[in-house]
Design an enzyme around this catalytic site. Structure first.
Site, short mmCIF file in Angstrom:
data_model
loop_
_atom_site.label_atom_id
_atom_site.label_comp_id
_atom_site.label_asym_id
_atom_site.label_seq_id
_atom_site.Cartn_x
_atom_site.Cartn_y
_atom_site.Cartn_z
N GLY A 1 0.78 -1.24 0.00
CA GLY A 1 0.00 0.00 0.00
C GLY A 1 0.80 1.28 0.00
N ASP B 1 0.77 3.35 4.44
CA ASP B 1 -0.30 4.06 3.75
C ASP B 1 -1.41 4.46 4.72
OD1 ASP B 1 -0.97 1.38 4.19
OD2 ASP B 1 -1.88 1.07 2.22
N ASP C 1 -5.22 1.39 10.47
CA ASP C 1 -6.64 1.09 10.69
C ASP C 1 -6.80 0.59 12.12
OD1 ASP C 1 -9.37 0.50 9.52
OD2 ASP C 1 -8.75 -1.55 9.92
N ASP D 1 -5.97 -0.25 -1.81
CA ASP D 1 -6.72 -1.12 -2.71
C ASP D 1 -8.04 -1.59 -2.13
OD1 ASP D 1 -5.36 -2.90 -0.76
OD2 ASP D 1 -6.24 -4.50 -1.97
N ARG E 1 -5.33 0.84 -6.82
CA ARG E 1 -4.12 1.41 -6.21
C ARG E 1 -3.55 2.55 -7.04
NH1 ARG E 1 -2.33 -1.95 -1.99
NH2 ARG E 1 -2.61 -4.19 -2.28
#
Ligand code: IMP
Ligand code: MG
Length: 181
Positions: free
Chosen positions: A49, A105, A108, A164, A170
């Site tokens: 990512g 990237d 989470d 993605d 991406r």
């Protein structure tokens, strides 16, 4: 003009434009240059990512540095991660005694960065800091600081600029969000 992306019944709309992203990347590059100017840091990109973010970030870093990558995978597909992380590719260089900046990237749950931190601590770097383009602030659980953050976002699913959905999207220059997930 609003650009919409449709996939599997989800509709994605632009959340951050290419210009906004580049503004944040320049700011982070300037902060990193100020903090690491004489330290010759190792930027450690987390594949897949972060490939676009690290490519742009290091070009905003105005001092000597080295660049390496590791790759992790999480078991799970689509918009949910299973929470289990595995190491798919280790670093290629020694980072013992080096100042390491892990480039992500998005953070989470925080499981991936926690795993990476534990893993690279074994190599005895002089320091480890984290740079992430996006941080899901309410959701992320980490017991160490995330030093360089591009944008704080809500608990929502995003694609583009490296991120993605099932390995698609991406390549998009903007970052898109879905309200449907
Ligand atoms: P964490 O381990 O839960 O912090 O998740 C980190 C990884 O999950 C990221 O490096 C991404 O690859 C993926 N991920 C988490 N949220 C998103 C999202 O909103 N869009 C795309 N990928 C995501
Ligand atoms: Mg992913």
């Amino acid at each position: 003009m609003s650009k919409l992306i449709k996939a599997d019944g989800y509709t994605f709309e632009v959340m951050l434009t290419e210009d906004q992203i580049h503004g944040a990347v320049s700011r982070l590059g300037a902060e990193l240059t100020r903090d690491y100017r004489d330290r010759r840091p190792v930027f450690l990109g987390v594949l897949n990512g972060s490939f676009l973010f690290i490519a742009d970030l290091v070009r905003e870093f105005d001092a000597d540095c080295q660049i390496d990558f590791l790759k992790i995978g999480s078991y799970g597909q689509g918009m949910q991660s299973s929470g289990a992380v595995r190491l798919d590719k280790d670093l290629s260089m020694s980072i013992e005694g080096r100042h390491v900046i892990v480039v992500e990237d998005i953070i989470d749950s925080g499981i991936s960065v926690t795993f990476i931190r534990q893993h690279i601590q074994k190599s005895k770097p002089a320091s480890i800091r984290f740079a992430t383009l996006l941080l899901k602030k309410e959701k992320a659980r980490v017991d160490f600081p995330i030093d360089y953050v591009g944008f704080e976002i809500g608990n929502e699913f995003v694609i583009g600029y490296g991120l993605d959905y099932a390995q698609q999207f991406r390549h998009l220059k903007d970052i898109y969000v879905t309200k449907d997930a």
